[in-house]
Every structure is written in C-alpha cells, then in structure tokens.
Scaffold this motif. Structure first.
Motif, mmCIF file in Angstrom:
data_model
loop_
_atom_site.group_PDB
_atom_site.id
_atom_site.type_symbol
_atom_site.label_atom_id
_atom_site.label_comp_id
_atom_site.label_asym_id
_atom_site.label_seq_id
_atom_site.Cartn_x
_atom_site.Cartn_y
_atom_site.Cartn_z
ATOM 1 N N ASP A 211 -2.852 -7.871 -2.947
ATOM 2 C CA ASP A 211 -1.977 -7.478 -2.193
ATOM 3 C C ASP A 211 -1.923 -6.772 -2.306
ATOM 4 O O ASP A 211 -0.848 -6.139 -0.890
ATOM 5 N N ALA B 285 -0.587 -4.612 1.773
ATOM 6 C CA ALA B 285 0.725 -3.319 1.274
ATOM 7 C C ALA B 285 -0.112 -1.586 2.144
ATOM 8 O O ALA B 285 0.753 -1.271 2.911
ATOM 9 N N ARG C 212 1.609 0.280 4.731
ATOM 10 C CA ARG C 212 2.353 1.612 5.275
ATOM 11 C C ARG C 212 1.097 1.742 5.965
ATOM 12 O O ARG C 212 2.291 3.050 7.022
#
Length: 77
Positions: A61, A65, A69
């Motif tokens: 993941d 992520a 961001r």
C-alpha cells in the motif's frame, strides 16, 4: 493503486494471494518510475520500506500512500 495493477505475469492470481510486500522494482513499476528514482524516494523517506534480512521491501500500500501525500501537498500549495 491496487495490486491488480501490478504485473504478476508469472503468478496465477487464482492460486496466490495478493502480495503484501513488493520488491523495489515492483514498486517502481507501480509508480511508473525507474529503480534508481524509487531507491531515491526510499532514501529520502518519501516511500515507506523495510529491510527483511538483507532484502529491501516496500509495503504493497506504500506506493498509493505516497501518491496520496503528493496529491494532497499539491492541492494545499
């Protein structure tokens, strides 16, 4: 990004669970960047990774992520 986007041509998806960890090369393919760029992201702490024995692995993941961001940073700017 889900693991269904990862090229796992050698694995029969019906018989193997989705990987929990990616190699740096697999993570680079997910992000559509080169291996060197992926290692640079890891070195700067921008892409999560861990060592297992002497092997560098990226949680499955982590590429998604990282992108989330980056998108949030861009929208905040």
């Amino acid at each position: 990004m889900t693991m269904t986007h990862l090229d796992t041509a050698t694995a029969d998806r019906r018989n193997y669970p989705a990987p929990v960890l990616l190699t740096v090369e697999e993570a680079a393919r997910c992000l559509r960047v080169g291996r060197t760029t992926c290692f640079a992201l890891i070195g700067r702490g921008e892409l999560e990774s861990l060592l297992i024995g002497g092997l560098r692995r990226v949680p499955a993941d982590a590429p998604a992520a990282y992108l989330a961001r980056r998108r949030a940073e861009r929208q905040a700017a």
